[in-house]
Design an enzyme around this catalytic site. Sequence first.
Site, mmCIF file in Angstrom:
data_model
loop_
_atom_site.group_PDB
_atom_site.id
_atom_site.type_symbol
_atom_site.label_atom_id
_atom_site.label_comp_id
_atom_site.label_asym_id
_atom_site.label_seq_id
_atom_site.Cartn_x
_atom_site.Cartn_y
_atom_site.Cartn_z
ATOM 1 C CB ALA A 196 39.780 30.242 -15.682
ATOM 2 C CE LYS A 205 35.565 25.043 -21.223
ATOM 3 N NZ LYS A 205 36.781 25.431 -21.992
ATOM 4 C CB CYS A 217 41.097 19.660 -20.693
ATOM 5 S SG CYS A 217 42.445 20.832 -20.457
ATOM 6 N N GLY A 249 37.756 32.419 -24.608
ATOM 7 C CA GLY A 249 36.386 32.908 -24.686
ATOM 8 C C GLY A 249 35.360 31.938 -25.244
ATOM 9 C CD GLU A 294 42.725 34.344 -18.741
ATOM 10 O OE1 GLU A 294 43.888 33.984 -18.422
ATOM 11 O OE2 GLU A 294 41.756 33.548 -18.803
ATOM 12 C CB ALA A 301 41.541 33.940 -22.005
#
Length: 474
Positions: free
Chosen positions: A121, A127, A243, A125, A145, A123
């Site tokens: 996953a 990471k 997160c 970008g 993505e 976008a």
Amino acid sequence: MAHFNQNFINSIKQDLPSHLCMEDFISYSSKPLRPSIRVNTLKISSKNFIKLMTPKGWHFDPIPWCENGYWIKLDQEVQLGNTIEHLQGLFYIQEASSMLPPTALLSVEQHDAQQYVLDMASAPGSKTTQIAALMGNKGLLVANEYSASRVKVLHANIARMGVANCALTHFDARVFGEYMFEIFDSVLLDAPCSGEGTIRKDPDALKNWDNNDVKGIVDTQKALIDSAFQSLKAGGELVYSTCALSRQENQNVCDYLKQRYPDAVEFINLSSLFPGADKSCTEEGFLHVWPQIYDSEGFFVAKIKKVSSIERVLPEPKKQKNFPFEKASAKKIAEIVEYLKTSFGIVLPSENGIYVRDAEVWLFPEDFHKLIGKMRFQRIGMKLADVLKKGFKVKHEAVLALTSPNTIELTDDEAQVFLMGRDITLSEKVKPQGETIVSYAGVSLGVVKHLGNKLKNNLPRDLVKDKIARYEQS
């Protein structure tokens, strides 16, 4: 001021470790984040970047878990995204916590290794480009993505940062377990989540928090981590990150995988990943980063080793047909290699990955050929040049990713003029030199046509900026 939903407060109290207090969580979550950036070592060393930016009023505080990450303070307010250095890909504006997953995924010993890596996953970008830098642009990085609109943003950042070892895909990531079964050495799943840890960036992130919504997200996370694990080679390693802050999106998802593959899953302890990692380490060895621990966003990182192969449930899909590229002929390879070397002093890292499609010449990651036919790719490697009636015309993304010793170094003012799409007038007329690369701080900016009395701008129109951030002279 952050808005806290009472339902969230009641729920998160149950997950907060006993050595942390709710008052600190609320206090830190209400503070603005410290600005942070990651130096792009594909283009410049951290030492040279600090040397470049310190005279411009930048102050650097190292981020302990990312060797090229820094919290920054500036003497004057500047729009970072419109600085020359950002536009040419010398740094990425990236929240400090989000630098953790790639650091956990690829240890120092694995840097530059020839390996297959999947970012499920990707976008926008941050990471992906961090992983590419850790890989030293070697091996193969598949960046997926699901959102069509975000694929374009992902590619723009990959090109800006000079990433050359990447292949882009646009799928629901649940398909990778089927189409890429036990292919990858390393997989990053930065899973879609409720975003509870982002409240310092978005004060309304928790305003409408609802546990019923979270349950639906968890189902998706479980399906994705299962797919990620299936795509991993035996002996390979998976990093699962979010997160989010709750156990149900983090520890429970990892426990689900362990229950599903009890003999193949091993949790890797991350307590020594960096100095102070033990402060956020759970009993399982995961990192559960609460905002008050490192004064950062909330984040969760787990590292999982696949200790043995698993049974393939779905049959291997049929091979994809109609691959639109073909391997370049020896003659075409010799011509493009000679053009790049003679015109710009560029030496390709490898000639094995040169492919052609119609009147285009591309450079694929060297090991990509093993994946041809397994699934469809949006974009592979980078476009080197267009084929003209006579010769070639180099592409901007190739200039950004490939090192050239033959450039015209621009001043601050000239670099700003170039990035605004304007021609640069030369102080004295000299012999025209044709296609030439211009650079700033020793790093390529793009291509111009040297006409003798001026440099004609060849910057792609979609990259032209109306305004470039300037530093006021003190």
